[in-house]
Each structure stands twice: as structure tokens, then as C-alpha cells.
Design a protein around this motif. Structure first.
Motif, PDB file in Angstrom:
ATOM      1  N   ASN A  98       0.861  -1.185   0.000  1.00  0.00           N
ATOM      2  CA  ASN A  98       0.000   0.000   0.000  1.00  0.00           C
ATOM      3  C   ASN A  98       0.890   1.225   0.000  1.00  0.00           C
ATOM      4  OD1 ASN A  98       0.705   0.713   2.827  1.00  0.00           O
ATOM      5  ND2 ASN A  98      -0.245  -1.260   3.202  1.00  0.00           N
ATOM      6  N   SER A  99       0.256   2.407  -0.110  1.00  0.00           N
ATOM      7  CA  SER A  99       1.062   3.608  -0.330  1.00  0.00           C
ATOM      8  C   SER A  99       2.019   3.901   0.835  1.00  0.00           C
ATOM      9  CB  SER A  99       0.165   4.816  -0.608  1.00  0.00           C
ATOM     10  OG  SER A  99      -0.748   4.956   0.441  1.00  0.00           O
ATOM     11  N   LEU A 100       1.678   3.490   2.049  1.00  0.00           N
ATOM     12  CA  LEU A 100       2.576   3.744   3.188  1.00  0.00           C
ATOM     13  C   LEU A 100       3.864   2.938   3.045  1.00  0.00           C
ATOM     14  CD1 LEU A 100      -0.075   3.505   6.034  1.00  0.00           C
ATOM     15  CD2 LEU A 100       0.839   5.587   5.020  1.00  0.00           C
ATOM     16  N   HIS A 185      -2.985  -5.407   1.173  1.00  0.00           N
ATOM     17  CA  HIS A 185      -2.476  -6.099   2.361  1.00  0.00           C
ATOM     18  C   HIS A 185      -2.011  -7.512   2.119  1.00  0.00           C
ATOM     19  CE1 HIS A 185      -3.503  -2.972   5.167  1.00  0.00           C
ATOM     20  NE2 HIS A 185      -4.486  -2.720   4.333  1.00  0.00           N
TER      21      HIS A 185
ATOM     22  N   GLY B  45       3.855  -3.350   9.819  1.00  0.00           N
ATOM     23  CA  GLY B  45       3.605  -2.702   8.530  1.00  0.00           C
ATOM     24  C   GLY B  45       2.294  -3.083   7.879  1.00  0.00           C
ATOM     25  N   GLU B  46       1.337  -3.561   8.668  1.00  0.00           N
ATOM     26  CA  GLU B  46       0.117  -4.039   8.030  1.00  0.00           C
ATOM     27  C   GLU B  46      -1.140  -3.235   8.326  1.00  0.00           C
ATOM     28  OE1 GLU B  46      -0.195  -8.208   8.693  1.00  0.00           O
ATOM     29  OE2 GLU B  46       1.742  -8.569   7.742  1.00  0.00           O
ATOM     30  N   THR B  51       0.761   5.322  11.505  1.00  0.00           N
ATOM     31  CA  THR B  51       1.129   6.237  10.420  1.00  0.00           C
ATOM     32  C   THR B  51       1.539   7.615  10.939  1.00  0.00           C
ATOM     33  OG1 THR B  51      -0.487   5.140   9.006  1.00  0.00           O
ATOM     34  CG2 THR B  51       0.325   7.288   8.254  1.00  0.00           C
ATOM     35  N   VAL B  59       4.200   7.312   6.287  1.00  0.00           N
ATOM     36  CA  VAL B  59       4.870   6.013   6.418  1.00  0.00           C
ATOM     37  C   VAL B  59       4.346   5.303   7.668  1.00  0.00           C
ATOM     38  CG1 VAL B  59       7.012   6.847   5.346  1.00  0.00           C
ATOM     39  CG2 VAL B  59       6.798   6.905   7.833  1.00  0.00           C
ATOM     40  N   ASN B  60       4.614   4.006   7.734  1.00  0.00           N
ATOM     41  CA  ASN B  60       4.334   3.244   8.954  1.00  0.00           C
ATOM     42  C   ASN B  60       5.520   3.474   9.892  1.00  0.00           C
ATOM     43  OD1 ASN B  60       3.505   0.880   6.555  1.00  0.00           O
ATOM     44  ND2 ASN B  60       1.971   1.595   7.983  1.00  0.00           N
ATOM     45  N   SER B 111      -2.614   9.771   7.396  1.00  0.00           N
ATOM     46  CA  SER B 111      -2.633   9.386   5.972  1.00  0.00           C
ATOM     47  C   SER B 111      -3.469  10.383   5.175  1.00  0.00           C
ATOM     48  CB  SER B 111      -3.261   8.002   5.795  1.00  0.00           C
ATOM     49  OG  SER B 111      -2.286   7.013   5.837  1.00  0.00           O
ATOM     50  N   ASP B 129      -7.744   4.740  -2.487  1.00  0.00           N
ATOM     51  CA  ASP B 129      -6.404   4.271  -2.859  1.00  0.00           C
ATOM     52  C   ASP B 129      -5.374   4.733  -1.827  1.00  0.00           C
ATOM     53  OD1 ASP B 129      -7.254   2.962  -5.078  1.00  0.00           O
ATOM     54  OD2 ASP B 129      -6.660   4.516  -6.510  1.00  0.00           O
ATOM     55  N   ALA B 130      -5.460   5.996  -1.441  1.00  0.00           N
ATOM     56  CA  ALA B 130      -4.446   6.533  -0.518  1.00  0.00           C
ATOM     57  C   ALA B 130      -4.580   5.919   0.871  1.00  0.00           C
ATOM     58  CB  ALA B 130      -4.582   8.052  -0.426  1.00  0.00           C
ATOM     59  N   GLU B 132      -5.447   2.806   1.580  1.00  0.00           N
ATOM     60  CA  GLU B 132      -5.536   1.343   1.584  1.00  0.00           C
ATOM     61  C   GLU B 132      -4.609   0.697   2.617  1.00  0.00           C
ATOM     62  OE1 GLU B 132      -4.881  -0.354  -2.353  1.00  0.00           O
ATOM     63  OE2 GLU B 132      -2.818   0.306  -2.366  1.00  0.00           O
ATOM     64  N   GLY B 133      -3.642   1.440   3.132  1.00  0.00           N
ATOM     65  CA  GLY B 133      -2.773   0.874   4.171  1.00  0.00           C
ATOM     66  C   GLY B 133      -3.295   1.092   5.584  1.00  0.00           C
ATOM     67  N   ASN B 134      -4.464   1.704   5.724  1.00  0.00           N
ATOM     68  CA  ASN B 134      -5.004   1.976   7.062  1.00  0.00           C
ATOM     69  C   ASN B 134      -6.246   1.130   7.305  1.00  0.00           C
ATOM     70  OD1 ASN B 134      -3.630   4.686   6.078  1.00  0.00           O
ATOM     71  ND2 ASN B 134      -3.607   4.676   8.302  1.00  0.00           N
ATOM     72  N   LEU B 135      -6.145   0.248   8.277  1.00  0.00           N
ATOM     73  CA  LEU B 135      -7.273  -0.635   8.571  1.00  0.00           C
ATOM     74  C   LEU B 135      -8.068  -0.110   9.756  1.00  0.00           C
ATOM     75  CD1 LEU B 135      -5.641  -4.181   8.370  1.00  0.00           C
ATOM     76  CD2 LEU B 135      -6.770  -2.868   6.569  1.00  0.00           C
TER      77      LEU B 135
END
Ligand code: FES
Ligand code: FES
Lengths: 278, 156
Positions: A98-100, A185, B45-46, B51, B59-60, B111, B129-130, B132-135
Motif C-alpha cells: 500500500n502507499s505507506l 495487504h 507494517g500491516e 502512520t 509512512v508506517n 494518511s 487508494d491513498a 488502503e494501508g489503514n485498517l
């Protein structure tokens, strides 16, 4: 606890790598930090090479796209050099995590990690990537197709550092399709990249279906209509080359079925000049 | 355990402190600097709960070593609230009920902040999209997307 070392020059980095104990080259850290956290690896030292001048930049040089080993996947996605010359790389980078994580993970690190399912490997293989590795003995070029030798194994020597990867600029068209369970993920269950180059040569690469990423590059020169006619044979060859295992992410049978389907979709789309949904 | 010195700027304030070599930026923020707004969910990192904005990019913080941050500019959720007022994103998350337990919220907001700085009027697709790394495990994403979208729209 590993020592964290930040060399300012390649020579200093070589000196650190030659020290006693397990030393790891550290770039984005997105694989190493997790492995260290879980106790899978316990290196004595991390050599952070990100700031070395030889590893910087993304540029077109002499009709080649040259990407420094410190460039992150995020840098690559934002680079007009990459979009203009090797769009397929950008397409593949957009499927990586993902973008991070893409703001940390590097293209070269993803390849040097040598995971069979590395997201950037199929695209980098069909685009004929060539790595430059340097050591105190000098520099050498390694074609990516000769780089992977096993699960997480490559041909680099312990004293070598990859400084960059280059790709011949080619006006052809490529597609990368990745099957995963959760967007953003998951690692690839299957990844397939196809590239039909400006001279009509077709290449296909498969990820996550063998102990290394696989390149199939003996299809020769095909016109768009030949490509469409060869679809079944190309898919058959891909399925025969794949030797997937069953694991937590997918069964072997499922992976083979996806290799066939993705290969057919890619061939169709390249032959007809169509887009395919990721 | 010997610690190494580090100098960095967090939310505009300069810090000089010491960290162990294997500490992540997340540990540095929470345990050395006492900035506990940034959360640890997975540490791998998941999930995106950790963030922060590192030299302008989200970033994580669990995926960055503290010592990589020498001289860096970091922004965390603590920097959102300023002059006695919640930020636009914080207000929008309240208005849209975009959290329940709130554990993912600091990461979501950082984020979203990075997204809005790069793209002040994102579409819903660009927001998804931006982010997508945040659950988020409890709210559901719809209200989060709406909250971020409302800030983008109100800036027009
Ligand atoms: S705590 Fe960093 S991504 Fe989950
Ligand atoms: S509000 Fe609980 S995890 Fe998102």
C-alpha cells in the motif's frame, strides 16, 4: 541487537560488510524490520546504504531507464521517466502493498530479497532488467534472469552491493496481473507479467509459482495477430513451467488455474490493444 | 544497553534524545518522547495505526528505525490540534462519526493529511487508494471516506 551503520561512501560500506558476524544490507527495511522483530534473523549489523550517492536517482541515460537502489516504489510511481519509458514497472509498483509501505520499500530491495512472490520481479524480468553490483573488486552487471537461484537466494556475493538497475527503453506494451486476497495487504498468490516489445518479441514472467520468479522468453517474434493465435500454446507453456506449492495463500491447483487465466487475459489484451482490469 | 543520540523535529519542535539501535520510530515517539497519540496495532507494517508523516510522506512508523530519522521532520497526530482547536480533519471525523474505538484514527488522519496536502480535492477513488494501508476494525470505511471527502470539498 544489531549495530546500525550508515556508511557515507561505498568503501566504508565494504569495510562494514567485511566485518565479523552476520551483516545485512538495509534499504527500505520493510522486510528486515519484520524479520528481526520476529527473531527470524539476528544480524550483528545493519548497513544502511540509502544515503550512498551511487544509489540515488531515476533517469534515462543512453536509451536506458536507470533506477538507483535507494529509489522507493513511491519514487518510481511518481517519476515521469518511469511512466514515459517503462509504464509496466509503475503498474507493478502500484500493486505492491500500500502507499505507506511503498514510501519505504525500494525496487532493488524487493528484488534482492529474492522472494519467489516478489511483486516487482515479473515486470522487471520481462523488461529485461540488468543489475549493477559493486564490490571492492569492481563492478559487474547481472541480468535479472540470471539473478534468482532459490527461495530468498540470489547470486550476489557477501561483499557486493547492488547500486542500480537498468532497463532498455522499449516502446512495447506490458501488463502485470496480481492475484491476492485483500487489496493493499496481501502478497501475491500469483503474479503474471507479459510484454510485447516494439520488435514483436513477446516475453512472459510468473511470480509466486516456483522457487524463483520465472521468465519465459522463447516465444520469439510475433505480430499482434500471431500473438492472439498462439494464446493457447503460450498459456500451456506457462502452466507447464509453473511448479507451485500449496500454502496458506492458495493451493497449487488454484495457482495453476490462475496462471492459465492471467496468461490468456494478458495475451488477449496485448494482441487486441485492450486494457485489463487489475 | 547502550543508546545512541538522535536529533529530530516532531511537529515543529526539536528533540535531542537517545534511542537503542533496534528501536523503531514508533517506539521513539511513544516511549522516548511520550507522544502516545501514534498507536501500535500490528508492529509489522500491516495496519497503519502507526502512520506518521516522515519528511513529507506518510509512512508506517513501525517500519522505520529510529536512527534513520536523524535530522528528519516528523508530524504526528499531536500536531493536528493547534491553538486550542481541533484540525479540519479532526472536526470532520467527529461530524461524520468516523470512529468508534478510535484506535485507527491517528493513523487515518495522518494518511488523510498527507493525501490532502498532495491532492487538496481527492475523489472517493483517490481517497480509497491513498487509505488502503489503514485498517479500521470497527467503524466501517464509508464514514471515514466521507469525512476526508468533506474536508477536500470544503477547501474548494
Ligand atoms: S503498527 Fe505499524 S502498521 Fe501496524
Ligand atoms: S475506530 Fe476502532 S479501529 Fe477504527
Amino acid at each position: 541487537m544489531p549495530a546500525y551503520l550508515q556508511p557515507k561512501t561505498l568503501d566504508e560500506a565494504f569495510e562494514y560488510l567485511a566485518r565479523e558476524g552476520e551483516t545485512r544490507i538495509f534499504a527500505g527495511g520493510t522486510d528486515l524490520i519484520v524479520l528481526m522483530r520476529d527473531g527470524v534473523i539476528r544480524p550483528h549489523a545493519l548497513v544502511d546504504v540509502k544515503a550512498l550517492p551511487e544509489l540515488q536517482g531515476i533517469e534515462i541515460d543512453n536509451n536506458k531507464l536507470v533506477i538507483g537502489a535507494a529509489a522507493t516504489c513511491g519514487d518510481l510511481i511518481a517519476s515521469s521517466c518511469v511512466s514515459d519509458s517503462c509504464l509496466l514497472l509503475k503498474q507493478a509498483a502500484l500493486t505492491l502493498a500500500n502507499s505507506l509501505l511503498r514510501n519505504r520499500a525500494t525496487l532493488v530491495g524487493n528484488l534482492c530479497n529474492a522472494s519467489p512472490g516478489a511483486d516487482m520481479a515479473p515486470a522487471a524480468l520481462v523488461l529485461q532488467g540488468v543489475l549493477t553490483a559493486v564490490s571492492p573488486e569492481g563492478a559487474r552487471e547481472i541480468a535479472l534472469k540470471d539473478f534468482f537461484v532459490g527461495v530468498k537466494k540470489h547470486v550476489l556475493k557477501a561483499n557486493e552491493i547492488v547500486t542500480k538497475i537498468s532497463f532498455p527503453v522499449n516502446k512495447g506494451r506490458g501488463i502485470y496481473l496480481k492475484k491476492r486476497r485483500i487489496r493493499g495487504h496481501d502478497l501475491a498468490q500469483v503474479g503474471v507479467a507479459g510484454f510485447h516489445d516494439e520488435d514483436g518479441i513477446f516475453r512472459l514472467a510468473l511470480g509466486a509459482v516456483a522457487i524463483t520468479p520465472l521468465l519465459l522468453d522463447d516465444f520469439g517474434c510475433l505480430s499482434a495477430s500471431d500473438l492472439a493465435l498462439e494464446k493457447a500454446d503460450i498459456a500451456k507453456e506457462a502452466v507447464e513451467a509453473a511448479k507451485p506449492i500449496s500454502d496458506v495463500r492458495a493451493s497449487s491447483d488454484y495457482r495453476l488455474a490462475m496462471v492459465k487465466l492471467f496468461t490468456e487475459r494478458i495475451v488477449d489484451a496485448l494482441a487486441m490493444g485492450r486494457e485489463v482490469e487489475q | 544497553m547502550t543508546k545512541k543520540p538522535i536529533h529530530l523535529t516532531v511537529n515543529g519542535q526539536e528533540y535531542d534524545t537517545f534511542v537503542s539501535e533496534n528501536a523503531t520510530l514508533l517506539i521513539l515517539l511513544r516511549e522516548e518522547l511520550g507522544l502516545t497519540g501514534t498507536k501500535e496495532g500490528c508492529g509489522a507494517g500491516e495496519c497503519g495505526a502507526c502512520t506518521v508523516i516522515f519528511n513529507g510522506k506518510p509512512v508506517n512508523s513501525c517500519m522505520v528505525l529510529a536512527l534513520e530519522c536523524e535530522g528528519a521532520r516528523i508530524r504526528t497526530i499531536e500536531g493536528e490540534y493547534a491553538n486550542g482547536e481541533l484540525s479540519d480533519l479532526q472536526k470532520a471525523f467527529l461530524e461524520h462519526n468516523a470512529f468508534q474505538c478510535g484506535f485507527c484514527t491517528p493513523g487515518m488522519i495522518m494518511s488523510a493529511r498527507a493525501l490532502l496536502e498532495a491532492n487538496p480535492h481527492p475523489s472517493r477513488k483517490e481517497i480509497k487508494d491513498a487509505m488502503e494501508g489503514n485498517l479500521c476494525r470497527c467503524t466501517g470505511y464509508e464514514s471515514i471516506v466521507c469525512a476526508i471527502e468533506s474536508v477536500g470539498v470544503s477547501k474548494s
